[in-house]
Design an enzyme around this catalytic site. Structure first.
Site, PDB file in Angstrom:
ATOM      1  N   ASP A 156       3.881   6.099  -0.992  1.00 47.13           N
ATOM      2  CA  ASP A 156       4.763   6.069   0.175  1.00 47.13           C
ATOM      3  C   ASP A 156       6.222   6.040  -0.272  1.00 47.13           C
ATOM      4  O   ASP A 156       6.520   5.626  -1.401  1.00 47.13           O
ATOM      5  CB  ASP A 156       4.499   4.810   1.015  1.00 47.13           C
TER       6      ASP A 156
HETATM    7  N1  URA Z   1      -1.316   2.319  -0.540  1.00 45.84           N
HETATM    8  C1  URA Z   1      -0.260   2.241   0.285  1.00 45.84           C
HETATM    9  O1  URA Z   1      -0.330   1.614   1.339  1.00 45.84           O
HETATM   10  N2  URA Z   1       0.884   2.884  -0.066  1.00 45.84           N
HETATM   11  C2  URA Z   1       1.029   3.542  -1.230  1.00 45.84           C
HETATM   12  O2  URA Z   1       2.096   4.069  -1.523  1.00 45.84           O
HETATM   13  C3  URA Z   1      -0.074   3.603  -2.094  1.00 45.84           C
HETATM   14  C4  URA Z   1      -1.250   2.975  -1.722  1.00 45.84           C
END
Ligand code: URA
Length: 495
Positions: free
Chosen positions: A106
């Site tokens: 993310d």
């Molecule tokens: N899980 C998440 O919630 N975000 C990420 O970036 C990776 C795994």
């Protein structure tokens, strides 16, 4: 990668320019193949045998590139975007044009991201069938407890769309009053916002997330957010072979106990692996901090002051001996007139600066120390280094409170492989040496701990790669870094 590619693709992939810029260069007669000017961008060239030059510069073909990026927060995991900065914007423009991130983190997530142009490897790492493990560090709003650990273990029903596979949650800290926690969580799948959704499902909010490992690949702690480096040959081989380095390391770490548990089809937590261990003792240099390169630099610089080139056998000759013994050795071997005290002072001065500003902790060491504290397992340092430098490095990493006992080369005069420093550490911890687990990075250190009757785990260090075989055979186990300790085994992951 095909052995034959179009000339314009060849040049664009190798960073000679955009596809249209290289087409233009080819049409203008600036490109030769095997010494002959070629003006057709669609000309096929053989990547292994044809010699391509652009504007007089040879451009050789590198088929695949592999980079480990420490993704910072604030950039998106995409190759290009009209509005947002992407992870590819962080990679030098001279690198290939066909790179892409393997999987997504993310925008606000940090940490390990593999950037490559190797589609096959990416496919293998991302395939839901392969269950490649990923370890994340998360900061939470909310206080996690044993019930959350069990819920993750059982496989969370996250929401209507997601039934998670069993995941392993390790609590590093949990503060009821502050309503915050720090955890490591290992998952074997990669669904959209998976970690955040899993914690939401147990009533906690992720306020910071960093990926630490993917399969056998571990984030290099020396990479600051936004920095990247090429994978080492060994990292790439492990990643390609699909070897589960976690499993291998933990088998080694816990010796036959874990091997037996695995053979019996059982899984073993870090807690179980530490059964019977009441304290952990760390060597400092090369074990807890990545500093071995520094001593070599200091030896070269110090001898240089006397116009002496560092002999090739010096590092081996002084491995593991105390600082006083080393100073005595230098005085005799190199005929240095200064007193032992003066020699040590000079070294300390040179080292102080490097320890304070340049020496990083080994990967996962901070998390492992947090876990030990949370579990109320006392910790000690048993080093041949000086008291001042030991304090400087602990202070610079804010680790003053992490150790119950600190013994240095100034407290115990006989250097490793003499077991004195380890026996003294067990004495200060008021424990039977058999109850102590030692982490060491060099053969003499391992010998010292074994001679003290302690279970010993060898830690990989870039400076002792040539001793790796010996380290593995002397120690009870071997880890690449401390994240190896947070492994979790599953007999068979149930879909
Ligand atoms: N899980 C998440 O919630 N975000 C990420 O970036 C990776 C795994």
């Amino acid at each position: 990668m095909k052995a034959v590619v179009r000339l314009d693709k060849y040049l664009a992939d190798m960073g000679a320019g955009t596809r249209s810029a290289v087409k233009e260069a080819i049409r203008r007669g600036l490109v030769t193949v095997n010494g002959r000017t070629v003006c057709a961008p669609e000309t096929k060239v053989h990547i292994e045998t044809d010699a391509v030059c652009c504007d007089g510069r040879p451009v050789s073909y590198v088929s695949y590139e592999y980079y480990m990026l420490n993704k910072p927060a604030g950039v998106i995991s995409a190759t290009q975007d009209l509005r947002e900065r992407t992870v590819l914007d962080l990679i030098d423009a001279k690198c290939r044009r066909d790179l892409f991130p393997v999987g997504r983190l993310d925008k606000d997530t940090e940490g390990l991201l593999l950037i490559t142009n190797d589609g096959d490897l990416a496919h293998r790492l991302l395939s839901p069938k392969k269950h490649v493990s990923k370890l994340y560090y998360a900061k939470l709003d909310g206080c996690v407890d044993a019930a959350d650990v069990s819920a993750f273990e059982a496989g969370l029903a996250v929401d209507e769309q997601l039934q998670a596979l069993p995941a392993h949650l390790t609590i590093l800290s949990a503060d009821k009053d502050a309503h915050t926690s720090e955890v490591l969580v290992e998952i074997h799948e990669g669904k959209f916002h998976q970690i955040k959704r899993m914690f939401e499902a147990v009533g906690k909010t992720v306020i910071g997330l960093k990926r630490l490992t993917m399969g056998s690949l571990h984030l290099d702690e020396r990479l600051l957010p936004g920095q990247y480096r090429t994978l080492t040959k060994e990292e790439l081989e492990l990643l390609k072979s699909g070897t589960d380095a976690f499993r291998k390391a933990a088998e080694k770490m816990c010796g036959s106990d874990v091997a037996a548990a695995l053979n019996a089809g059982k899984s073993m937590t870090l807690e179980a692996a530490f059964n019977g261990i009441e304290a952990v003792i760390f060597d400092l240099d090369g074990t807890l901090v990545d500093s071995m390169w520094m001593w070599k630099d200091i030896d070269i610089e110090y001898l240089g002051r006397f116009g002496i080139a560092m002999p090739d056998d010096l590092q081996d000759a002084i491995a593991g001996i105390s600082v006083t013994q080393t100073a005595r050795y230098f005085k005799t071997r190199f005929g240095i007139k200064d007193s032992i005290g003066q020699i040590i002072d000079d070294w300390n001065q040179m080292a102080l600066e490097k320890y304070t500003y340049e020496v990083p902790l080994k990967s996962g060491a901070r998390e492992f120390l947090k876990w030990l504290k949370y579990r109320h397992i006392p910790c000690a340092i048993a080093t041949s280094n000086s008291r001042e430098l030991t304090r400087a490095v602990l202070e610079s990493h804010n680790l003053n409170d992490a150790f119950d006992v600190i013994l240095t080369g100034e407290d115990i005069h006989k250097g490793k492989p003499d077991p004195d420093v380890y026996i003294a550490a067990a004495g200060r911890l008021k424990l039977d040496p058999k109850r102590c687990l030692v982490f060491e990075d060099i053969p003499f250190g391992i010998m010292a701990a074994k001679a003290a009757g302690m279970r010993t785990i060898a830690v990989k260090d870039g400076d002792s790669v040539s001793d790796e075989h010996q380290k593995r055979s002397l120690a009870d186990g071997y880890i690449c870094d401390y994240y190896d300790l947070f492994c979790r085994f599953y007999e068979e992951l149930k879909q």
